[in-house]
Design an enzyme around this catalytic site. Structure first.
Site, PDB file in Angstrom:
ATOM      1  CG  ASP A   1      -2.036   1.048   1.111  1.00  0.00           C
ATOM      2  OD1 ASP A   1      -3.171   0.655   0.783  1.00  0.00           O
ATOM      3  OD2 ASP A   1      -1.768   2.244   1.338  1.00  0.00           O
TER       4      ASP A   1
ATOM      5  CE  LYS B   1      -5.144   3.885   4.648  1.00  0.00           C
ATOM      6  NZ  LYS B   1      -6.230   3.870   3.651  1.00  0.00           N
TER       7      LYS B   1
ATOM      8  CB  CYS C   1     -15.374   5.024  -0.176  1.00  0.00           C
ATOM      9  SG  CYS C   1     -15.512   3.248  -0.487  1.00  0.00           S
TER      10      CYS C   1
END
Length: 349
Positions: A68, A94, A194
């Site tokens: 990530d 993350k 999102c």
């Protein structure tokens, strides 16, 4: 930037840990041994990725590679299950925060954290040595990159996506099934992400669990149990359907023509992150974070620094994030021209 946690634990401890999973006949002791010998990669450690990693590590998959490019923010905490408020306060990458949490969950699994942006130029290296790739990403550009890289390398790929209360999932196996491009030819989400329409955490857990169970079926070798459809569902309206995925699409540039178009794209220097109100700019040499923190401090309203990045608040609406690998995020704008102006003002050439 890689972090690897080596496994520990004895056979008797592992047998106790996985006793309920071993009693499940389709897995059994033989399947558990297979899981311990397998390597999976999870690309994207956001909402889907954190659930996937949790399942893979708790299930006893021998090596789990986390990939990530992003860091933890407070808006992640509603649905990204491996992170907490301290991770957000520290702006931890993350993968680093996830690796720390997963290490405490199961020390017998090797967890490898790679803080990097998946691109055409590095995707083959990122996926090297994996038996399976799990999609935890949030955009079709990266999904098509994973799809093409996996089919070129012969690595199965488990797709998943969630937005609002809707989700989709399917497993694609090179040489056996069509690919993602056969079922979804165009990278068009209709502008829904999102960040634009929101997402509720239950759909994330459900989609990632569908992905995880297909992963387990593949890893233990139960091919007959695999689902051969693209599953689509909406848990708010209680609707769902399955699209058959038995045949390749004639002319598919990936699994039919073997052209792998996502791998042929030029490396971008400026990239709008979908729904994030952020522009990523690449091409700078690696940053000396200590030196740059001193350089940015006079121009910043506030400055956060950790071993992986610097986050500088420039104004009420804009901030700039410098990553050690040379990437820069300009946040608070979706205008590439404005982002480049800010970049040139504070970073230069």
């Amino acid at each position: 930037m890689r972090h690897t946690h080596a496994p520990s634990g004895t056979p008797s401890e592992d047998n106790e840990r996985y006793s309920r999973q071993i009693r499940f006949a389709p897995i059994g002791a033989c399947g558990q041994e297979k899981l311990a010998q397998r390597s999976v990669g999870i690309v994207g450690m956001g909402a889907l990725g954190t659930v996937l990693a949790n399942h893979m590590v708790r299930s006893g998959v021998g090596r789990v590679r986390l990939i990530d490019r992003d860091y933890v923010e407070r808006s992640n905490l509603q649905r990204q299950m491996l992170y907490d408020e301290e991770d957000a306060e520290q702006s931890l990458p993350k993968v680093v925060a996830a690796e720390r949490r997963l290490r405490r969950i199961n020390s017998s699994v090797t967890v490898e954290a790679i803080f990097a942006d998946a691109r055409p130029g590095n995707i083959a290296e990122l996926l090297e040595g994996l038996d399976l790739v799990l999609d935890g990403t949030d955009n079709f550009r990266t999904r098509f990159l994973l799809n093409d890289a996996c089919y070129q390398a012969g690595i199965p790929f488990v797709y998943g996506g969630a937005v609002g209360s809707r989700g989709m999932s399917a497993i694609f196996v090179p040489g056996e099934t069509p690919c993602l491009r056969c079922l979804i030819p165009e990278a068009d989400s209709g502008g829904e992400t999102c960040d634009t329409v929101g997402v509720i955490s239950p759909i994330v857990d459900i989609v990632a669990s569908y992905q995880a169970v297909e992963a387990l079926k593949f890893l233990v070798g139960d091919a007959q149990a695999r689902r051969e459809t693209l599953l689509s569902l909406d848990i708010w309206t209680n609707r769902g359907h399955e699209l058959p995925a038995a045949r390749k699409r004639s002319g598919c540039p990936c699994c039919d023509l073997q052209e792998y178009p996502a791998l042929q794209l030029a490396e971008e220097t400026t990239l709008l992150l979908c729904g994030r109100d952020s522009i990523q700019i690449t091409g700078h040499a690696p940053f000396d974070l200590e030196r740059w923190s001193l350089q940015l401090q006079p121009a910043s309203r506030s400055l956060k620094v950790n071993p992986y990045l610097i986050r500088a608040e420039l104004s009420e609406h804009e901030r700039i994030v410098l990553f050690a690998d040379g990437r820069v995020l300009v946040q608070g704008t979706d205008d590439p021209v404005r982002a480049r102006t800010i970049y040139d003002r504070y970073i230069g050439s």
